[in-house]
Design a protein around this motif. Structure first.
Motif, PDB file in Angstrom:
ATOM      1  N   MET A 133       0.850  -1.172   0.000  1.00 14.94           N
ATOM      2  CA  MET A 133       0.000   0.000   0.000  1.00 14.94           C
ATOM      3  C   MET A 133       0.896   1.235   0.000  1.00 14.94           C
ATOM      4  O   MET A 133       1.833   1.333   0.763  1.00 14.94           O
ATOM      5  CB  MET A 133      -0.889   0.000   1.238  1.00 14.94           C
ATOM      6  N   VAL A 134       0.597   2.168  -0.861  1.00 14.82           N
ATOM      7  CA  VAL A 134       1.326   3.420  -0.898  1.00 14.82           C
ATOM      8  C   VAL A 134       0.650   4.379   0.061  1.00 14.82           C
ATOM      9  O   VAL A 134      -0.566   4.534   0.044  1.00 14.82           O
ATOM     10  CB  VAL A 134       1.319   4.029  -2.315  1.00 14.82           C
ATOM     11  N   VAL A 135       1.404   5.002   0.929  1.00 13.85           N
ATOM     12  CA  VAL A 135       0.855   5.950   1.879  1.00 13.85           C
ATOM     13  C   VAL A 135       1.514   7.288   1.619  1.00 13.85           C
ATOM     14  O   VAL A 135       2.727   7.400   1.622  1.00 13.85           O
ATOM     15  CB  VAL A 135       1.116   5.529   3.336  1.00 13.85           C
ATOM     16  N   ALA A 136       0.717   8.287   1.365  1.00 16.61           N
ATOM     17  CA  ALA A 136       1.246   9.624   1.141  1.00 16.61           C
ATOM     18  C   ALA A 136       0.905  10.483   2.338  1.00 16.61           C
ATOM     19  O   ALA A 136      -0.193  10.407   2.864  1.00 16.61           O
ATOM     20  CB  ALA A 136       0.631  10.233  -0.116  1.00 16.61           C
ATOM     21  N   VAL A 137       1.833  11.272   2.770  1.00 18.16           N
ATOM     22  CA  VAL A 137       1.577  12.224   3.839  1.00 18.16           C
ATOM     23  C   VAL A 137       1.823  13.587   3.247  1.00 18.16           C
ATOM     24  O   VAL A 137       2.915  13.898   2.814  1.00 18.16           O
ATOM     25  CB  VAL A 137       2.482  11.991   5.060  1.00 18.16           C
ATOM     26  N   TRP A 138       0.806  14.389   3.215  1.00 16.79           N
ATOM     27  CA  TRP A 138       0.887  15.740   2.705  1.00 16.79           C
ATOM     28  C   TRP A 138       0.714  16.677   3.878  1.00 16.79           C
ATOM     29  O   TRP A 138      -0.044  16.397   4.786  1.00 16.79           O
ATOM     30  CB  TRP A 138      -0.247  16.028   1.724  1.00 16.79           C
ATOM     31  N   MET A 139       1.384  17.798   3.813  1.00 18.07           N
ATOM     32  CA  MET A 139       1.235  18.789   4.859  1.00 18.07           C
ATOM     33  C   MET A 139       0.949  20.119   4.198  1.00 18.07           C
ATOM     34  O   MET A 139       1.693  20.543   3.337  1.00 18.07           O
ATOM     35  CB  MET A 139       2.503  18.891   5.690  1.00 18.07           C
ATOM     36  N   ALA A 140      -0.114  20.765   4.606  1.00 12.87           N
ATOM     37  CA  ALA A 140      -0.431  22.096   4.103  1.00 12.87           C
ATOM     38  C   ALA A 140      -0.292  23.054   5.264  1.00 12.87           C
ATOM     39  O   ALA A 140      -0.845  22.830   6.327  1.00 12.87           O
ATOM     40  CB  ALA A 140      -1.855  22.127   3.556  1.00 12.87           C
ATOM     41  N   LEU A 141       0.469  24.087   5.065  1.00 11.57           N
ATOM     42  CA  LEU A 141       0.764  25.002   6.159  1.00 11.57           C
ATOM     43  C   LEU A 141       0.058  26.324   5.924  1.00 11.57           C
ATOM     44  O   LEU A 141       0.238  26.960   4.904  1.00 11.57           O
ATOM     45  CB  LEU A 141       2.274  25.224   6.244  1.00 11.57           C
ATOM     46  N   SER A 142      -0.720  26.754   6.897  1.00 11.36           N
ATOM     47  CA  SER A 142      -1.479  27.985   6.730  1.00 11.36           C
ATOM     48  C   SER A 142      -0.788  29.195   7.328  1.00 11.36           C
ATOM     49  O   SER A 142      -1.134  30.322   7.004  1.00 11.36           O
ATOM     50  CB  SER A 142      -2.865  27.827   7.368  1.00 11.36           C
ATOM     51  N   VAL A 153       7.575  10.038   1.909  1.00  9.23           N
ATOM     52  CA  VAL A 153       7.701   8.746   1.249  1.00  9.23           C
ATOM     53  C   VAL A 153       7.074   7.680   2.138  1.00  9.23           C
ATOM     54  O   VAL A 153       7.226   7.713   3.369  1.00  9.23           O
ATOM     55  CB  VAL A 153       9.194   8.425   0.989  1.00  9.23           C
ATOM     56  N   VAL A 154       6.384   6.740   1.514  1.00 12.55           N
ATOM     57  CA  VAL A 154       5.733   5.658   2.261  1.00 12.55           C
ATOM     58  C   VAL A 154       6.767   4.851   3.037  1.00 12.55           C
ATOM     59  O   VAL A 154       7.897   4.662   2.590  1.00 12.55           O
ATOM     60  CB  VAL A 154       4.949   4.747   1.299  1.00 12.55           C
ATOM     61  N   LEU A 155       6.387   4.417   4.220  1.00  6.42           N
ATOM     62  CA  LEU A 155       7.255   3.534   4.987  1.00  6.42           C
ATOM     63  C   LEU A 155       7.407   2.227   4.218  1.00  6.42           C
ATOM     64  O   LEU A 155       6.434   1.725   3.648  1.00  6.42           O
ATOM     65  CB  LEU A 155       6.664   3.268   6.370  1.00  6.42           C
ATOM     66  N   GLY A 173       0.155  -0.796  13.551  1.00  7.52           N
ATOM     67  CA  GLY A 173       0.078  -1.130  12.138  1.00  7.52           C
ATOM     68  C   GLY A 173       0.755  -0.050  11.310  1.00  7.52           C
ATOM     69  O   GLY A 173       1.387   0.874  11.843  1.00  7.52           O
ATOM     70  N   LEU A 174       0.623  -0.136  10.004  1.00  9.95           N
ATOM     71  CA  LEU A 174       1.266   0.796   9.085  1.00  9.95           C
ATOM     72  C   LEU A 174       0.829   2.242   9.333  1.00  9.95           C
ATOM     73  O   LEU A 174       1.655   3.152   9.328  1.00  9.95           O
ATOM     74  CB  LEU A 174       0.980   0.404   7.636  1.00  9.95           C
ATOM     75  N   MET A 175      -0.463   2.474   9.586  1.00  5.35           N
ATOM     76  CA  MET A 175      -0.930   3.844   9.801  1.00  5.35           C
ATOM     77  C   MET A 175      -0.397   4.419  11.107  1.00  5.35           C
ATOM     78  O   MET A 175      -0.069   5.598  11.184  1.00  5.35           O
ATOM     79  CB  MET A 175      -2.457   3.920   9.766  1.00  5.35           C
ATOM     80  N   ALA A 176      -0.286   3.600  12.153  1.00  4.43           N
ATOM     81  CA  ALA A 176       0.281   4.076  13.414  1.00  4.43           C
ATOM     82  C   ALA A 176       1.743   4.450  13.213  1.00  4.43           C
ATOM     83  O   ALA A 176       2.201   5.505  13.675  1.00  4.43           O
ATOM     84  CB  ALA A 176       0.158   3.018  14.501  1.00  4.43           C
ATOM     85  N   ALA A 177       2.484   3.601  12.523  1.00  3.27           N
ATOM     86  CA  ALA A 177       3.898   3.884  12.267  1.00  3.27           C
ATOM     87  C   ALA A 177       4.060   5.111  11.383  1.00  3.27           C
ATOM     88  O   ALA A 177       4.956   5.935  11.604  1.00  3.27           O
ATOM     89  CB  ALA A 177       4.565   2.673  11.629  1.00  3.27           C
ATOM     90  N   THR A 178       3.194   5.282  10.398  1.00  2.00           N
ATOM     91  CA  THR A 178       3.266   6.443   9.517  1.00  2.00           C
ATOM     92  C   THR A 178       2.927   7.719  10.277  1.00  2.00           C
ATOM     93  O   THR A 178       3.599   8.737  10.121  1.00  2.00           O
ATOM     94  CB  THR A 178       2.337   6.257   8.301  1.00  2.00           C
ATOM     95  N   GLY A 179       1.900   7.680  11.130  1.00  2.00           N
ATOM     96  CA  GLY A 179       1.562   8.840  11.952  1.00  2.00           C
ATOM     97  C   GLY A 179       2.690   9.186  12.903  1.00  2.00           C
ATOM     98  O   GLY A 179       3.035  10.360  13.092  1.00  2.00           O
TER      99      GLY A 179
END
Length: 187
Positions: free
Chosen positions: A1-10, A117-119, A145-151
């Motif tokens: 599974m590809v996991v993307a993390v995007w950050m938008a800064l206001s 980049v995805v874990l 799981g993967l989402m906990a590690a990614t967070g």
């Protein structure tokens, strides 16, 4: 599974406080969002904590308030302090493409967008992850799981990027600091 993390800064963050909105763009978003928030909170609780917290933790020595989005997917999220308002100073979108990009577009106006980049598959067998897995198990009673590690990884990257800035602005400096954390962070 590809996991993307995007950050938008206001850029609306106060000097010693900011809101990090977390969004999961996948089919199982309620459970995945709760897991990502738990990983994020674990990292936010590792450093700079103090008695009588009024935030969800600290990243970079700065109070962080976590805002799970969308609100209709936040039903399984527990343990947050306060009720920050949208959209958040930092918006982290986790999910597979193209869903992550579509979710991020809502927050892109007047914002800077960064990609994590995805874990890799087998992240939990890397050197040093035993400590993270043990801390997560102790805190939540289950293996991450993967989402906990990614967070968790996203929060650790933010911690390292924010610390020299003492906040999430100036945006260009945060972008540079974020890019410098793409690899080599200890678990």
């Amino acid at each position: 599974m590809v996991v993307a993390v995007w950050m938008a800064l206001s850029g609306n963050a106060l000097a010693h406080s900011f809101t990090a909105a977390l969004i999961v763009a996948d089919d199982n978003r309620e459970a995945s969002l709760a897991e990502a928030v738990r990983g994020f909170l674990l990292a936010a609780d590792e450093r700079d904590g103090h008695a009588n917290e009024t935030s969800d933790g600290h990243l970079g020595g700065v109070d962080v308030h976590v805002l799970p989005l969308p609100r209709d997917a936040a039903g399984s999220v527990e343990g947050l302090i306060g009720k920050p308002t949208e959209p958040g100073d930092v918006v982290v979108v986790l999910g597979t493409e193209p869903a992550a990009s579509e979710a991020a577009r809502k927050y892109q106006s007047n914002s800077t967008v960064l990609l994590q980049v995805v874990l890799p598959v087998g992240w939990d067998s890397d050197v040093g992850t035993d400590s993270f897995v043990a801390r997560y198990r102790l805190a939540y009673g289950t293996a991450p799981g993967l989402m906990a590690a990614t967070g968790y990884h996203a929060a650790r990257r933010l911690d390292v990027a924010i610390r020299p800035l003492d906040g999430v602005i100036p945006r260009a400096a945060l972008e540079d600091a974020w890019r410098s954390t793409s690899s080599g962070l200890p678990w």
